[in-house]
Design an enzyme around this catalytic site. Structure first.
Site, mmCIF file in Angstrom:
data_model
loop_
_atom_site.group_PDB
_atom_site.id
_atom_site.type_symbol
_atom_site.label_atom_id
_atom_site.label_comp_id
_atom_site.label_asym_id
_atom_site.label_seq_id
_atom_site.Cartn_x
_atom_site.Cartn_y
_atom_site.Cartn_z
ATOM 1 N N LYS A 86 39.549 38.050 31.259
ATOM 2 C CA LYS A 86 40.547 37.555 32.202
ATOM 3 C C LYS A 86 40.094 36.398 33.099
ATOM 4 C CE LYS A 86 39.314 40.829 35.822
ATOM 5 N NZ LYS A 86 39.716 41.692 36.899
ATOM 6 N N SER A 126 50.590 38.134 32.415
ATOM 7 C CA SER A 126 50.177 37.615 33.721
ATOM 8 C C SER A 126 51.151 36.555 34.205
ATOM 9 C CB SER A 126 48.786 36.995 33.551
ATOM 10 O OG SER A 126 48.474 36.168 34.633
ATOM 11 N N THR A 128 50.317 33.939 35.150
ATOM 12 C CA THR A 128 49.750 32.669 34.696
ATOM 13 C C THR A 128 50.614 32.049 33.578
ATOM 14 O OG1 THR A 128 47.623 31.619 34.257
ATOM 15 C CG2 THR A 128 48.152 33.507 32.887
ATOM 16 N N TYR A 150 42.939 31.236 28.541
ATOM 17 C CA TYR A 150 43.317 32.594 28.934
ATOM 18 C C TYR A 150 44.835 32.734 28.937
ATOM 19 C CZ TYR A 150 44.477 36.419 32.133
ATOM 20 O OH TYR A 150 45.039 37.533 32.697
ATOM 21 N N LYS A 154 47.662 34.884 26.502
ATOM 22 C CA LYS A 154 48.754 35.764 26.965
ATOM 23 C C LYS A 154 50.084 35.320 26.359
ATOM 24 C CE LYS A 154 46.346 38.493 29.657
ATOM 25 N NZ LYS A 154 46.035 39.836 29.201
ATOM 26 N N LEU A 201 40.421 35.550 45.315
ATOM 27 C CA LEU A 201 40.356 35.454 46.778
ATOM 28 C C LEU A 201 39.905 36.743 47.480
ATOM 29 C CD1 LEU A 201 40.881 33.777 49.317
ATOM 30 C CD2 LEU A 201 43.283 34.499 49.211
ATOM 31 N N GLY A 295 43.484 23.354 38.406
ATOM 32 C CA GLY A 295 44.348 24.331 37.733
ATOM 33 C C GLY A 295 45.169 25.194 38.683
ATOM 34 N N ASP A 296 44.911 25.097 40.013
ATOM 35 C CA ASP A 296 45.682 25.919 40.955
ATOM 36 C C ASP A 296 47.095 25.365 41.127
ATOM 37 O OD1 ASP A 296 44.048 28.000 41.595
ATOM 38 O OD2 ASP A 296 43.176 27.060 43.364
HETATM 39 P P1 NAD Z 1 39.116 44.326 33.896
HETATM 40 O O1 NAD Z 1 38.183 43.342 33.315
HETATM 41 O O2 NAD Z 1 38.727 45.026 35.150
HETATM 42 O O3 NAD Z 1 39.520 45.424 32.814
HETATM 43 C C1 NAD Z 1 39.562 45.160 31.445
HETATM 44 C C2 NAD Z 1 38.871 46.313 30.742
HETATM 45 O O4 NAD Z 1 38.925 46.101 29.331
HETATM 46 C C3 NAD Z 1 37.395 46.449 31.110
HETATM 47 O O5 NAD Z 1 37.113 47.786 31.388
HETATM 48 C C4 NAD Z 1 36.654 45.979 29.857
HETATM 49 O O6 NAD Z 1 35.410 46.619 29.711
HETATM 50 C C5 NAD Z 1 37.648 46.344 28.765
HETATM 51 N N1 NAD Z 1 37.591 45.533 27.547
HETATM 52 C C6 NAD Z 1 37.648 44.185 27.426
HETATM 53 N N2 NAD Z 1 37.627 43.836 26.134
HETATM 54 C C7 NAD Z 1 37.549 44.981 25.410
HETATM 55 C C8 NAD Z 1 37.522 45.280 24.022
HETATM 56 N N3 NAD Z 1 37.539 44.317 23.104
HETATM 57 N N4 NAD Z 1 37.473 46.570 23.653
HETATM 58 C C9 NAD Z 1 37.454 47.583 24.557
HETATM 59 N N5 NAD Z 1 37.484 47.354 25.890
HETATM 60 C C10 NAD Z 1 37.536 46.069 26.306
HETATM 61 O O7 NAD Z 1 40.516 43.559 34.117
HETATM 62 P P2 NAD Z 1 41.797 44.023 34.929
HETATM 63 O O8 NAD Z 1 41.872 43.211 36.154
HETATM 64 O O9 NAD Z 1 41.870 45.477 35.012
HETATM 65 O O10 NAD Z 1 42.921 43.465 33.952
HETATM 66 C C11 NAD Z 1 43.509 44.270 32.944
HETATM 67 C C12 NAD Z 1 44.469 43.409 32.135
HETATM 68 O O11 NAD Z 1 45.431 42.827 33.010
HETATM 69 C C13 NAD Z 1 43.815 42.248 31.407
HETATM 70 O O12 NAD Z 1 44.434 42.106 30.157
HETATM 71 C C14 NAD Z 1 44.116 41.057 32.293
HETATM 72 O O13 NAD Z 1 44.176 39.855 31.550
HETATM 73 C C15 NAD Z 1 45.479 41.413 32.841
HETATM 74 N N6 NAD Z 1 45.760 40.783 34.128
HETATM 75 C C16 NAD Z 1 44.896 40.950 35.166
HETATM 76 C C17 NAD Z 1 45.168 40.332 36.381
HETATM 77 C C18 NAD Z 1 44.218 40.475 37.538
HETATM 78 O O14 NAD Z 1 44.335 39.697 38.499
HETATM 79 N N7 NAD Z 1 43.313 41.414 37.565
HETATM 80 C C19 NAD Z 1 46.328 39.553 36.538
HETATM 81 C C20 NAD Z 1 47.183 39.422 35.458
HETATM 82 C C21 NAD Z 1 46.901 40.056 34.251
HETATM 83 C C1 UD1 Z 2 43.891 33.322 39.283
HETATM 84 C C2 UD1 Z 2 44.042 32.686 37.938
HETATM 85 C C3 UD1 Z 2 45.277 33.270 37.250
HETATM 86 C C4 UD1 Z 2 45.168 34.801 37.155
HETATM 87 C C5 UD1 Z 2 44.989 35.326 38.591
HETATM 88 C C6 UD1 Z 2 44.829 36.812 38.646
HETATM 89 C C7 UD1 Z 2 43.081 30.428 38.174
HETATM 90 C C8 UD1 Z 2 43.356 28.982 38.194
HETATM 91 N N1 UD1 Z 2 44.150 31.249 38.090
HETATM 92 O O1 UD1 Z 2 45.064 33.059 39.975
HETATM 93 O O2 UD1 Z 2 45.420 32.748 35.955
HETATM 94 O O3 UD1 Z 2 46.331 35.349 36.579
HETATM 95 O O4 UD1 Z 2 43.807 34.739 39.164
HETATM 96 O O5 UD1 Z 2 43.626 37.183 38.021
HETATM 97 O O6 UD1 Z 2 41.940 30.865 38.194
HETATM 98 N N2 UD1 Z 2 41.154 30.818 46.760
HETATM 99 C C9 UD1 Z 2 40.397 30.188 47.729
HETATM 100 N N3 UD1 Z 2 39.047 30.429 47.738
HETATM 101 C C10 UD1 Z 2 38.439 31.280 46.862
HETATM 102 C C11 UD1 Z 2 39.241 31.924 45.886
HETATM 103 C C12 UD1 Z 2 40.590 31.669 45.861
HETATM 104 O O7 UD1 Z 2 40.914 29.421 48.540
HETATM 105 O O8 UD1 Z 2 37.214 31.432 46.924
HETATM 106 C C13 UD1 Z 2 42.607 30.569 46.730
HETATM 107 C C14 UD1 Z 2 43.078 29.940 45.447
HETATM 108 O O9 UD1 Z 2 43.048 28.543 45.532
HETATM 109 C C15 UD1 Z 2 44.502 30.485 45.350
HETATM 110 C C16 UD1 Z 2 44.448 31.831 46.065
HETATM 111 O O10 UD1 Z 2 43.261 31.804 46.840
HETATM 112 O O11 UD1 Z 2 45.355 29.654 46.056
HETATM 113 C C17 UD1 Z 2 44.408 32.996 45.124
HETATM 114 O O12 UD1 Z 2 43.361 32.767 44.201
HETATM 115 P P1 UD1 Z 2 42.975 33.805 43.038
HETATM 116 O O13 UD1 Z 2 42.723 35.121 43.654
HETATM 117 O O14 UD1 Z 2 41.893 33.178 42.231
HETATM 118 O O15 UD1 Z 2 44.316 33.955 42.197
HETATM 119 P P2 UD1 Z 2 45.205 32.812 41.467
HETATM 120 O O16 UD1 Z 2 44.728 31.459 41.769
HETATM 121 O O17 UD1 Z 2 46.614 33.106 41.775
#
Ligand code: NAD
Ligand code: UD1
Length: 340
Positions: A86, A126, A128, A150, A154, A201, A295-296
């Site tokens: 991710k 996401s 994203t 990434y 998705k 963040l 990319g933000d």
């Molecule tokens: P995470 O990395 O904490 O959890 C992902 C889990 O999947 C981990 O436990 C990792 O060990 C496991 N994993 C990865 N590849 C694997 C594989 N090939 N086989 C078996 N296990 C595997 O991430 P998260 O934040 O819990 O996110 C979960 C999902 O949600 C992801 O698909 C991510 O892209 C999506 N997502 C997350 C966010 C976010 O901000 N956290 C936002 C939007 C979407």
């Molecule tokens: C990021 C990813 C997005 C993903 C999401 C959740 C990028 C460009 N986008 O989004 O694809 O779905 O995380 O995992 O990486 N910020 C600061 N200082 C920091 C960190 C963040 O100012 O040290 C700001 C960023 O500019 C943003 C906000 O905080 O405006 C949130 O950042 P972040 O938590 O990384 O999430 P996204 O940018 O929304």
């Protein structure tokens, strides 16, 4: 009827919180996780919170032969697919790693679901996928356009699921587009454990608060927003977990393919988040204004009408609680799950 669900990536940040929600609602779970970005301790703590046990397969979802064992040895009626990579920045540097893991794992799961007739599937997409939104809030009908490998993975998986659903009208598929999950379980036992320096963040702020990092850099203060910093839709990870339970119930009504935004519908700027965290923790967060991060997007927040209407989904936690819970988790686990 008693339900059982296969949860891939169940030891991860969102997966572990969703396990708590499922187990607390009498749904059995089987977890597949290879721990490439998580630790077994997370599952132990889920068991501690829920007093229920988890059947674990420490397998890679890209290994189809191993994965098939899970389908052969168990009976479950749905798959929730969290497993994947991710980190947006890393995906730009090593795109093939992202395409391989995210696409192949999903393809394997879908092929096996087809073979073993498991007809309910939830996928972690996401916000994203909305790229640079033309208008906010973004609705599920907004155009999708990915800006990183990434995000492309998705979008491709969403297309894969849409085509699959067209060919299988008796399959139920929920594509959930998460906005920005933050916070942790109120017990402080499970939470987000970034490896290395956090990209996101909230984990960055909590590590500054605990003294691991000296200060936060705010990426840009010249955006066309009220205070010049970017706006996002932060959602408590427990609300997000609840969204999965509601989506699962929707699938059990034989709804076909559905897409939902999971957010709160409210946008907060980076400075607002810093101030909310300061209020929740009683600490001062030192920060500097730095250049924009490539990319933000200036602002992105969800239209939540569809999830509210069709799933009865309404986020319960406010920003203050999200910060309080993130801070509790960080304080109780300064080294993440490694402590014990
Ligand atoms: P995470 O990395 O904490 O959890 C992902 C889990 O999947 C981990 O436990 C990792 O060990 C496991 N994993 C990865 N590849 C694997 C594989 N090939 N086989 C078996 N296990 C595997 O991430 P998260 O934040 O819990 O996110 C979960 C999902 O949600 C992801 O698909 C991510 O892209 C999506 N997502 C997350 C966010 C976010 O901000 N956290 C936002 C939007 C979407
Ligand atoms: C990021 C990813 C997005 C993903 C999401 C959740 C990028 C460009 N986008 O989004 O694809 O779905 O995380 O995992 O990486 N910020 C600061 N200082 C920091 C960190 C963040 O100012 O040290 C700001 C960023 O500019 C943003 C906000 O905080 O405006 C949130 O950042 P972040 O938590 O990384 O999430 P996204 O940018 O929304």
């Amino acid at each position: 009827m008693r339900h059982c669900v296969l949860v891939t990536g169940g030891a991860g940040y969102i997966g572990s919180h969703t396990l708590v929600e499922l187990l607390s609602n009498e749904i059995e779970v089987i977890v597949v996780d290879n721990f490439c970005n998580s630790s077994k301790e997370a599952l132990r703590r889920v068991e501690e919170i829920t007093k229920k046990s988890i059947k674990l397969y420490p397998y890679d979802c890209c290994d189809k032969e191993l994965l098939e064992e899970v389908f052969r040895q168990n009976t479950f009626d749905a798959v929730i697919h969290f497993a994947g990579y991710k980190a947006v920045g890393e995906s730009v540097r090593v795109p093939l790693k992202y395409f391989r893991n995210n696409l192949i794992s999903t393809l394997n799961l879908l092929e096996l679901s087809e073979k073993y007739q498991v007809k309910n599937f939830i996928f972690s997409s996401s916000a994203t996928v909305y790229g640079v939104p033309k208008t906010v809030p973004v609705s599920e009908e907004s155009e999708i356009f990915a800006m990183s490998p990434y995000g492309q993975s998705k979008c491709m998986i969403e297309q894969m699921l849409t085509s699959f659903s067209k060919a299988h009208s008796d399959w139920n598929i929920a594509i959930l587009r998460y906005f920005n999950p933050i916070g942790a379980h109120p017990s402080g036992k499970i939470g987000e454990e970034p490896r290395g320096i956090p990209n996101n963040l909230l984990p960055y702020i909590t590590q500054v608060a605990i003294g691991k990092l000296p200060y936060l850099t705010v990426f840009g203060k010249d955006y066309p927003t009220e205070d010049g910093t970017c706006i996002r839709d932060y959602i408590h990870v427990c609300d997000l977990a609840c969204g999965h339970l509601l989506a699962l119930r929707k699938l059990y009504t034989n709804c076909g393919r559905v897409v939902y935004n999971l957010g709160t519908g409210k946008g907060y700027s980076v400075l607002e988040v810093i101030h909310a965290f300061e209020e929740a923790s009683g600490l001062k967060i030192p920060y500097q204004i730095g250049p924009r991060r490539e990319g933000d997007v200036p602002q992105n927040f969800a239209s939540v009408e569809k999830a509210k209407k069709e799933l009865n989904f309404v986020a319960k936690y406010d920003l203050h609680q999200m910060c309080e819970d993130a801070w509790r988790w960080q304080q109780k686990n300064p080294k993440g799950y490694q402590e014990e």
